[in-house]
Design a protein around this motif. Sequence first.
Motif, short mmCIF file in Angstrom:
data_model
loop_
_atom_site.label_atom_id
_atom_site.label_comp_id
_atom_site.label_asym_id
_atom_site.label_seq_id
_atom_site.Cartn_x
_atom_site.Cartn_y
_atom_site.Cartn_z
N GLY A 1 0.79 -1.23 0.00
CA GLY A 1 0.00 0.00 0.00
C GLY A 1 0.82 1.27 0.00
N LYS A 2 2.07 1.20 -0.49
CA LYS A 2 2.94 2.37 -0.50
C LYS A 2 2.95 3.02 -1.88
N GLU A 3 3.38 4.27 -1.91
CA GLU A 3 3.38 5.04 -3.16
C GLU A 3 4.65 4.74 -3.95
N LEU A 4 4.50 4.58 -5.26
CA LEU A 4 5.63 4.21 -6.12
C LEU A 4 5.81 5.23 -7.24
N ASN A 5 7.05 5.66 -7.42
CA ASN A 5 7.45 6.47 -8.56
C ASN A 5 8.66 5.79 -9.21
N ILE A 6 8.73 5.86 -10.53
CA ILE A 6 9.79 5.15 -11.25
C ILE A 6 10.51 6.11 -12.19
N ILE A 7 11.84 6.02 -12.20
CA ILE A 7 12.67 6.69 -13.21
C ILE A 7 13.40 5.60 -13.99
N THR A 8 13.32 5.64 -15.31
CA THR A 8 14.03 4.67 -16.13
C THR A 8 15.23 5.34 -16.81
N VAL A 9 16.35 4.66 -16.79
CA VAL A 9 17.55 5.12 -17.48
C VAL A 9 17.90 4.05 -18.51
N LYS B 1 12.12 9.61 -17.73
CA LYS B 1 12.94 8.63 -18.44
C LYS B 1 14.17 9.32 -19.03
N PHE B 2 15.29 8.63 -18.93
CA PHE B 2 16.55 9.12 -19.50
C PHE B 2 17.02 8.14 -20.57
N SER B 3 17.59 8.66 -21.61
CA SER B 3 18.20 7.83 -22.64
C SER B 3 19.49 8.50 -23.10
N PHE B 4 20.58 7.75 -23.03
CA PHE B 4 21.88 8.27 -23.44
C PHE B 4 22.38 7.54 -24.69
N LYS B 5 21.45 7.25 -25.58
CA LYS B 5 21.77 6.50 -26.79
C LYS B 5 22.78 7.25 -27.67
N ASP B 6 22.72 8.57 -27.63
CA ASP B 6 23.62 9.39 -28.47
C ASP B 6 25.03 9.48 -27.90
N LYS B 7 25.20 9.07 -26.65
CA LYS B 7 26.51 9.14 -26.01
C LYS B 7 27.33 7.88 -26.32
#
Length: 292
Positions: free
Chosen positions: A113-121, A140-146
């Motif tokens: 019953g807890k609150e969830l936040n997600i960051i995707t890299v 969301k993060f994407s470093f495809k160009d790096k």
Amino acid sequence: MPSLDDLKKRIKSVKSTQKITKAMKMVAAAKLRKAQESAEKGRPYSQKMQNIILNLTKSINDPQNAPKLLVGTGEDKKYLCVVLTADRGLCGGFNSNICKLAKTNFKKILGEGKELNIITVGSKGHDQIKREYEKYVIKKFSFKDKKNISFNEADEVGKEIISLFNQNKFDKCIIFYNNFKNVITQIPQAQQIIPAETKNLKENNNENFSYEFEPEEDEILEDLLPKNISTQVFKALLENAASEQGSRMTAMDNATRNAGDLVDKLTIDYNRSRQASITKELIEIISGAESL
């Protein structure tokens, strides 16, 4: 049964694929050495900084006035989960293993019953996570160009985590990544970085120092604590980079061998079909000659 022409085209196609997988294996092997060195060199620094932070946490007498990044909010209601994966595929179960561990934790958090936040890299992790938990993904993060991941990218993620913490968006932050052990083995990890878990402190008496600060403690911690968040994220990215290349090297090696086995099987089928075709033509010729 496929015709001789179809079998010939299939053999040619599989051989072309085998050349690609073999080339990808060699590229991964070349990249792996550098990525492994970077990951191994980064471990002592991140571990030492984490040990200092954990020792500071143990020595705090007044948690109410201690920096929140060090001791947390004191609550256990809101979680931020940062899932670090790759931006490219064809690396075996690398991305899936991280997402599987993350999803297990998601279910546990939501089940309580807890609150969830997600960051995707990483785009591959985002693609898997959004199927079931898209409404919980806040960034969301994407470093495809790096070409190579540097501390700047880790600091970008770290600053986003700290910004959300300052907005009281979460009480605890957990990062998910693959810990590189060797080419064959990469172990999915879940590491809590806010607040730091004291149970992860190495049982080493030499590490239990009493620190004296110059300049003031608050001034040092104000700079050290945010840097530690970025450092732990950077360590996870380095571990991921090595794990990704190791997993890709293994996957492409298996694919190359499987392609070779398939070529052998198709070649046998082709020879059998060709022999049957020749035999049939000979029988027709002989039968025609006898009828005359």
